[in-house]
Design an enzyme around this catalytic site. Structure first.
Site, PDB file in Angstrom:
ATOM      1  N   SER A   1       0.829  -1.214   0.000  1.00  6.11           N
ATOM      2  CA  SER A   1       0.000   0.000   0.000  1.00  6.11           C
ATOM      3  C   SER A   1       0.865   1.267   0.000  1.00  6.11           C
ATOM      4  O   SER A   1       1.471   1.563  -1.012  1.00  6.11           O
ATOM      5  CB  SER A   1      -1.071   0.017   1.089  1.00  6.11           C
TER       6      SER A   1
ATOM      7  N   HIS B   1       3.831  14.394   5.561  1.00  7.41           N
ATOM      8  CA  HIS B   1       3.733  15.796   5.156  1.00  7.41           C
ATOM      9  C   HIS B   1       4.134  16.617   6.379  1.00  7.41           C
ATOM     10  O   HIS B   1       3.622  16.360   7.474  1.00  7.41           O
ATOM     11  CB  HIS B   1       2.303  16.149   4.735  1.00  7.41           C
TER      12      HIS B   1
ATOM     13  N   CYS C   1      -1.164  -3.795   3.857  1.00  7.34           N
ATOM     14  CA  CYS C   1      -2.118  -4.889   3.740  1.00  7.34           C
ATOM     15  C   CYS C   1      -1.416  -6.193   4.105  1.00  7.34           C
ATOM     16  O   CYS C   1      -0.188  -6.295   4.076  1.00  7.34           O
ATOM     17  CB  CYS C   1      -2.729  -4.946   2.343  1.00  7.34           C
TER      18      CYS C   1
END
Lengths: 127, 127
Positions: free
Chosen positions: A62, A67, A82
């Site tokens: 995934s 940020h 996952c």
């Protein structure tokens, strides 16, 4: 069984200098990926003006993203893996430590709750 | 004021053929970004074998991602936008519609709650 686990982290009171350093953030994200032994597919890093860094790792399992807003000593991370053999919290703790967060807060979401996808379907993923 | 909004979507009972189509997923993600009028920085798309697609858009306002598991008709999306002028739910609804999800479930997280970052700090972001 769930399809995967998604950890969302709001890392407050980080070291503003470190989270504004593109190379430092990049190395931290790669270290996080390595800590989970996930498979890297692609990466994207950007330094903003006057400040802030975005980094996203696309992984076979995934993604991992960060940020940063050095102006408020804040880093937003999310780690979505996952499969059942990964513990994304390990990477969340590592990133919190790397960024010297004094006030981290985590939300853990189970994704695809109840869906049964065999492990082989992950391990067979290829480009 | 919060720093941003992060929408996590578990889209169940999608159209398995559509969410295994790289070009379709790519166009859907770009449409989602366009619906929010966000600023694209980079994109990364991958088709897995035997099935599944991953797409991640890095945007000035954070990121938009999708991971699909056609074998269980499932798409996992997340849309994180910073600033107060975006409504990431619009993009979530659009993606759910594009993927023909019959059972979407959304979690909305406020990120960086209480942090005050002026809008100009987003609009001034540059590569």
């Amino acid at each position: 069984m769930d399809l995967g686990i998604h950890v969302i982290g709001d890392l407050r009171d980080c070291d503003a200098t470190l989270i504004d350093d593109l190379d430092y953030v990049k190395n931290s994200l790669f270290a996080a990926a390595e800590s989970l032994s996930v498979t890297l597919i692609a990466d994207s890093f950007h330094k903003f003006s006057p400040q802030g860094v975005t980094g996203i790792l696309s992984i076979a399992e995934s993604h991992i993203s960060v940020h940063t807003w050095p102006e408020v000593s804040f880093a937003a991370i999310d780690i979505f893996t996952c499969g059942t053999k990964f513990d994304p919290m390990l990477a969340a703790y590592l990133l919190s430590e790397k960024f010297r967060s004094q006030d981290p807060e985590y939300t853990v979401l189970n994704r695809g709750t109840g869906l049964t996808v065999t492990e082989s379907q992950f391990s067979n993923q290829e480009l």
